[in-house]
Motif scaffolding. Structure first.
Motif, PDB file in Angstrom:
ATOM      1  N   ILE A  46     -19.309  -3.525 -32.346  1.00 55.86           N
ATOM      2  CA  ILE A  46     -19.507  -2.809 -33.601  1.00 55.86           C
ATOM      3  C   ILE A  46     -18.387  -1.790 -33.735  1.00 55.86           C
ATOM      4  O   ILE A  46     -17.743  -1.427 -32.740  1.00 55.86           O
ATOM      5  N   ASP A  47     -18.142  -1.330 -34.964  1.00 58.79           N
ATOM      6  CA  ASP A  47     -17.167  -0.256 -35.129  1.00 58.79           C
ATOM      7  C   ASP A  47     -17.907   1.061 -35.354  1.00 58.79           C
ATOM      8  O   ASP A  47     -19.143   1.095 -35.443  1.00 58.79           O
ATOM      9  N   THR A  48     -17.181   2.152 -35.458  1.00 58.77           N
ATOM     10  CA  THR A  48     -17.827   3.469 -35.490  1.00 58.77           C
ATOM     11  C   THR A  48     -18.639   3.691 -36.757  1.00 58.77           C
ATOM     12  O   THR A  48     -19.717   4.299 -36.701  1.00 58.77           O
ATOM     13  N   THR A  49     -18.164   3.220 -37.901  1.00 58.84           N
ATOM     14  CA  THR A  49     -18.941   3.416 -39.126  1.00 58.84           C
ATOM     15  C   THR A  49     -20.212   2.570 -39.114  1.00 58.84           C
ATOM     16  O   THR A  49     -21.264   3.001 -39.598  1.00 58.84           O
ATOM     17  N   GLU A  50     -20.117   1.398 -38.549  1.00 55.83           N
ATOM     18  CA  GLU A  50     -21.290   0.523 -38.401  1.00 55.83           C
ATOM     19  C   GLU A  50     -22.300   1.170 -37.459  1.00 55.83           C
ATOM     20  O   GLU A  50     -23.515   1.186 -37.739  1.00 55.83           O
ATOM     21  N   LEU A  51     -21.822   1.715 -36.356  1.00 58.41           N
ATOM     22  CA  LEU A  51     -22.695   2.412 -35.411  1.00 58.41           C
ATOM     23  C   LEU A  51     -23.432   3.551 -36.093  1.00 58.41           C
ATOM     24  O   LEU A  51     -24.650   3.710 -35.932  1.00 58.41           O
ATOM     25  N   ALA A  52     -22.709   4.350 -36.856  1.00 58.34           N
ATOM     26  CA  ALA A  52     -23.335   5.483 -37.537  1.00 58.34           C
ATOM     27  C   ALA A  52     -24.400   5.016 -38.521  1.00 58.34           C
ATOM     28  O   ALA A  52     -25.496   5.594 -38.592  1.00 58.34           O
ATOM     29  N   ALA A  53     -24.096   3.966 -39.285  1.00 53.44           N
ATOM     30  CA  ALA A  53     -25.050   3.457 -40.273  1.00 53.44           C
ATOM     31  C   ALA A  53     -26.306   2.912 -39.599  1.00 53.44           C
ATOM     32  O   ALA A  53     -27.436   3.187 -40.036  1.00 53.44           O
TER      33      ALA A  53
END
Length: 215
Positions: free
Chosen positions: A189-196
């Motif tokens: 996953i990428d960081t924005t996906e992780l945050a979401a």
């Protein structure tokens, strides 16, 4: 808000690690631990072509391809099956937008984690056979889902940082299944996906998931 987000993204305790090394191995763990165990990398769509994921195939040679198999298994009113597994009639429930679909023409079979997203998240390094297996994954009911054509096309190849199901009551299930599917295929996953994902889970009950490694 910033402090709350940092807390969500804080490293998970050591016991959260999931160790699956061989296809067919299974593990059951809290979904938040599964999220914490996913590798975090930037995404790269270089070289992506949808044709690099061969689908829909008839793996068991029973005359019905993967799409037709999903439609048959998820119908709330079974369709009639004709020659070459042509389906007519029937009814499906689309959880993305909380509506019923009459007849197969209005239904799509969605890759929960889209093919382009899978490519971005590690599938670019897979063999053609592994990508074919991913695109036709009937081994986990979460991987492929019958939904309305309208909701599927609205989603396209987006991840949860830019698209969530319009039916808000389904969002906890959606992100839980997303995490399970990425775990099953060892996708990052990428960081924005992780945050979401973390922000949605923060409003969801604690649940466990069982995942069987596919590769």
């Amino acid at each position: 808000m910033a402090a709350a987000l940092l807390a969500l993204l804080a490293p998970a305790p050591a016991h959260a690690a999931i160790v699956l090394t061989s296809p067919g191995e299974s593990a059951t763990l809290p979904v938040r631990d599964a999220l914490a165990a996913l590798a975090v990398h930037d995404e790269d769509r270089t070289g992506y072509e949808r044709t690099k994921f061969r689908h829909w195939i008839d793996a068991d040679r029973n005359g019905c391809n993967t799409r037709q198999e999903v439609l048959k298994s998820e119908a709330v009113i079974a369709p009639e099956q004709g020659a070459n597994c042509t389906l007519t009639g029937g009814e499906w429930y689309s959880p993305y937008d909380d509506r019923f679909i009459q007849g197969p023409r209005g239904a799509d079979v969605d890759h929960l984690v889209p093919l382009a997203e899978a490519w971005d998240s590690g599938a670019s390094q897979w063999t053609a056979q592994e990508r074919e297996a991913y695109a036709n994954d009937l081994g986990d009911d979460r991987a492929l889902i019958a939904v309305s054509a309208a909701s599927n096309r609205s989603k396209a190849d987006q991840d949860p940082s830019t698209w969530l199901p319009p039916a808000e009551g389904y969002r906890c299930q959606y992100v839980t299944d997303w995490i399970a599917d990425k775990t099953r295929w060892a996708l990052s996953i990428d960081t924005t996906e992780l945050a979401a994902l973390a922000m949605v889970l923060d409003r969801c009950p604690d649940v466990t998931i069982t995942v069987t490694l596919a590769r």
